[in-house]
Design a protein around this motif. Structure first.
Motif, PDB file in Angstrom:
ATOM      1  N   ILE A   1      23.961 -35.265  11.562  1.00  0.00           N
ATOM      2  CA  ILE A   1      24.621 -35.045  10.274  1.00  0.00           C
ATOM      3  C   ILE A   1      24.546 -36.299   9.410  1.00  0.00           C
ATOM      4  O   ILE A   1      24.243 -36.228   8.215  1.00  0.00           O
ATOM      5  N   VAL A   2      24.798 -37.456  10.009  1.00  0.00           N
ATOM      6  CA  VAL A   2      24.767 -38.705   9.232  1.00  0.00           C
ATOM      7  C   VAL A   2      23.361 -38.974   8.691  1.00  0.00           C
ATOM      8  O   VAL A   2      23.192 -39.297   7.507  1.00  0.00           O
TER       9      VAL A   2
ATOM     10  N   SER B   1      21.045 -36.824   8.172  1.00  0.00           N
ATOM     11  CA  SER B   1      20.743 -35.800   7.182  1.00  0.00           C
ATOM     12  C   SER B   1      21.396 -36.116   5.845  1.00  0.00           C
ATOM     13  O   SER B   1      20.800 -35.895   4.788  1.00  0.00           O
ATOM     14  N   LEU B   2      22.614 -36.644   5.887  1.00  0.00           N
ATOM     15  CA  LEU B   2      23.288 -37.045   4.653  1.00  0.00           C
ATOM     16  C   LEU B   2      22.536 -38.171   3.945  1.00  0.00           C
ATOM     17  O   LEU B   2      22.532 -38.249   2.721  1.00  0.00           O
ATOM     18  N   ILE B   3      21.889 -39.022   4.723  1.00  0.00           N
ATOM     19  CA  ILE B   3      21.180 -40.166   4.144  1.00  0.00           C
ATOM     20  C   ILE B   3      19.767 -39.792   3.688  1.00  0.00           C
ATOM     21  O   ILE B   3      19.350 -40.162   2.594  1.00  0.00           O
TER      22      ILE B   3
ATOM     23  N   PRO C   1      20.671 -36.070   0.264  1.00  0.00           N
ATOM     24  CA  PRO C   1      21.781 -36.971  -0.041  1.00  0.00           C
ATOM     25  C   PRO C   1      22.780 -36.423  -1.057  1.00  0.00           C
ATOM     26  O   PRO C   1      23.945 -36.759  -1.013  1.00  0.00           O
TER      27      PRO C   1
ATOM     28  N   ASP D   1      23.557 -33.104  -1.630  1.00  0.00           N
ATOM     29  CA  ASP D   1      24.088 -31.783  -1.312  1.00  0.00           C
ATOM     30  C   ASP D   1      24.756 -31.822   0.060  1.00  0.00           C
ATOM     31  O   ASP D   1      24.089 -31.769   1.098  1.00  0.00           O
ATOM     32  N   PHE D   2      26.099 -31.885   0.077  1.00  0.00           N
ATOM     33  CA  PHE D   2      26.817 -32.033   1.340  1.00  0.00           C
ATOM     34  C   PHE D   2      26.648 -30.817   2.250  1.00  0.00           C
ATOM     35  O   PHE D   2      26.448 -30.964   3.451  1.00  0.00           O
ATOM     36  N   LYS D   3      26.723 -29.614   1.682  1.00  0.00           N
ATOM     37  CA  LYS D   3      26.601 -28.407   2.519  1.00  0.00           C
ATOM     38  C   LYS D   3      25.247 -28.340   3.209  1.00  0.00           C
ATOM     39  O   LYS D   3      25.157 -28.075   4.408  1.00  0.00           O
TER      40      LYS D   3
ATOM     41  N   SER E   1      23.191 -30.860   3.749  1.00  0.00           N
ATOM     42  CA  SER E   1      23.098 -31.968   4.697  1.00  0.00           C
ATOM     43  C   SER E   1      23.832 -31.651   5.991  1.00  0.00           C
ATOM     44  O   SER E   1      23.338 -31.947   7.075  1.00  0.00           O
ATOM     45  N   PHE E   2      25.007 -31.053   5.867  1.00  0.00           N
ATOM     46  CA  PHE E   2      25.786 -30.733   7.056  1.00  0.00           C
ATOM     47  C   PHE E   2      25.064 -29.711   7.922  1.00  0.00           C
ATOM     48  O   PHE E   2      24.937 -29.892   9.132  1.00  0.00           O
TER      49      PHE E   2
ATOM     50  N   GLY F   1      21.868 -31.262   9.338  1.00  0.00           N
ATOM     51  CA  GLY F   1      22.239 -32.249  10.346  1.00  0.00           C
ATOM     52  C   GLY F   1      22.730 -31.611  11.629  1.00  0.00           C
ATOM     53  O   GLY F   1      22.403 -32.058  12.733  1.00  0.00           O
TER      54      GLY F   1
END
Length: 95
Positions: free
Chosen positions: A40-41, A43-45, A49, A51-53, A55-56, A59
């Motif tokens: 998840i981390v 993917s967030l990076i 970067p 789009d939180f949904k 990325s989550f 991830g």
């Protein structure tokens, strides 16, 4: 869902980081959880970067895939070596 090449390329990175954590003393029971968190981390990076949904979800997918790849490889290698070791005793003569 469009997953870039970076997503798939992160799988060995996740596996490597989890293995590194295990070398430094982390319990192997926590490996799947760490794999998901690292997925998840990362993917967030790298993957999405902004789009939180996305990325989550990506991830989570990466972490679960990394866990499955590691587990499958480990079980395959353990099964292969157990077969070789169990047959070894049959070929040797008693002295």
């Amino acid at each position: 869902m469009d997953i870039s090449v970076y997503g798939v390329a992160l799988l060995p990175v996740i596996i490597g980081l989890v293995q590194l954590a295990r070398i430094f003393g982390m319990s192997s029971r926590l490996s799947p959880v760490l794999s998901i968190v690292v997925g998840i981390v990362l993917s967030l990076i790298y993957v999405a970067p902004g789009d939180f949904k996305k990325s989550f979800l990506v991830g989570l997918w990466l972490g679960l895939c990394a866990t499955g790849l590691h587990s499958g490889f480990k079980n395959t290698m353990n099964g292969t070596f157990k077969k070789k070791d169990s047959n070894k005793g049959c070929d040797e003569e008693d002295t």
